[in-house]
Design a protein around this motif. Structure first.
Motif, PDB file in Angstrom:
ATOM      1  N   SER A  91      -0.144   2.955  -6.247  1.00  0.00           N
ATOM      2  CA  SER A  91      -1.254   3.852  -6.573  1.00  0.00           C
ATOM      3  C   SER A  91      -1.938   3.333  -7.834  1.00  0.00           C
ATOM      4  O   SER A  91      -1.271   3.013  -8.820  1.00  0.00           O
ATOM      5  N   LYS A 104       0.798  -1.211   0.000  1.00  0.00           N
ATOM      6  CA  LYS A 104       0.000   0.000   0.000  1.00  0.00           C
ATOM      7  C   LYS A 104       0.838   1.271   0.000  1.00  0.00           C
ATOM      8  O   LYS A 104       0.496   2.254  -0.664  1.00  0.00           O
ATOM      9  N   SER A 105       1.950   1.246   0.721  1.00  0.00           N
ATOM     10  CA  SER A 105       2.756   2.464   0.839  1.00  0.00           C
ATOM     11  C   SER A 105       3.438   2.837  -0.474  1.00  0.00           C
ATOM     12  O   SER A 105       3.859   3.987  -0.650  1.00  0.00           O
ATOM     13  N   ARG A 106       3.523   1.886  -1.402  1.00  0.00           N
ATOM     14  CA  ARG A 106       4.243   2.153  -2.660  1.00  0.00           C
ATOM     15  C   ARG A 106       3.339   2.118  -3.884  1.00  0.00           C
ATOM     16  O   ARG A 106       3.807   2.352  -4.999  1.00  0.00           O
TER      17      ARG A 106
END
Length: 117
Positions: free
Chosen positions: A70, A66-68
């Motif tokens: 989109s 999720k942090s990387r």
């Protein structure tokens, strides 16, 4: 007949952002209640779900990525796009886009993305 086609660079350098587009034909990405997914398979490993964009435009991501990650869409072009930032060689994989209704019923052929300098 719904068809999905992945497109994007086959080689990305470490630390850069991987960007892939899935073009959908034979159907609309806004049709209830389909979800449009990104899935990858590293060499010699299993499939990994990365995330999805829903018919409504809502997005969902794997907690581990999720942090990387989109995911966005362009409804006028019937496309949805994956961006994966800060890539490493461990992100080398065949990347697939796929439609989910009750299951993953339509898939693209996949595109190999290699992370290497």
């Amino acid at each position: 007949q719904v068809q999905l086609q992945e497109s994007g660079p086959g080689l990305v350098k470490p630390s850069q952002t991987l960007s892939l587009t899935c073009t959908v034909s034979g159907g609309s990405i806004t049709t209830n209640y389909y979800f449009w997914n990104w899935i990858r398979q590293p060499p010699g490993k299993g499939l990994e779900w990365m995330g999805a964009v829903a018919y409504s435009g809502s997005t969902y991501y794997s907690p581990s990525l999720k942090s990387r990650t989109s995911i966005s869409r362009d409804t006028s072009k019937s496309q949805f796009t994956l961006q994966l930032s800060s890539v490493t060689p461990e992100d080398t994989a065949v990347y697939y886009c796929a439609r989910r209704n009750y299951g993953l019923d339509y898939w693209g052929k996949g595109t190999l993305v290699t992370i290497s300098s």
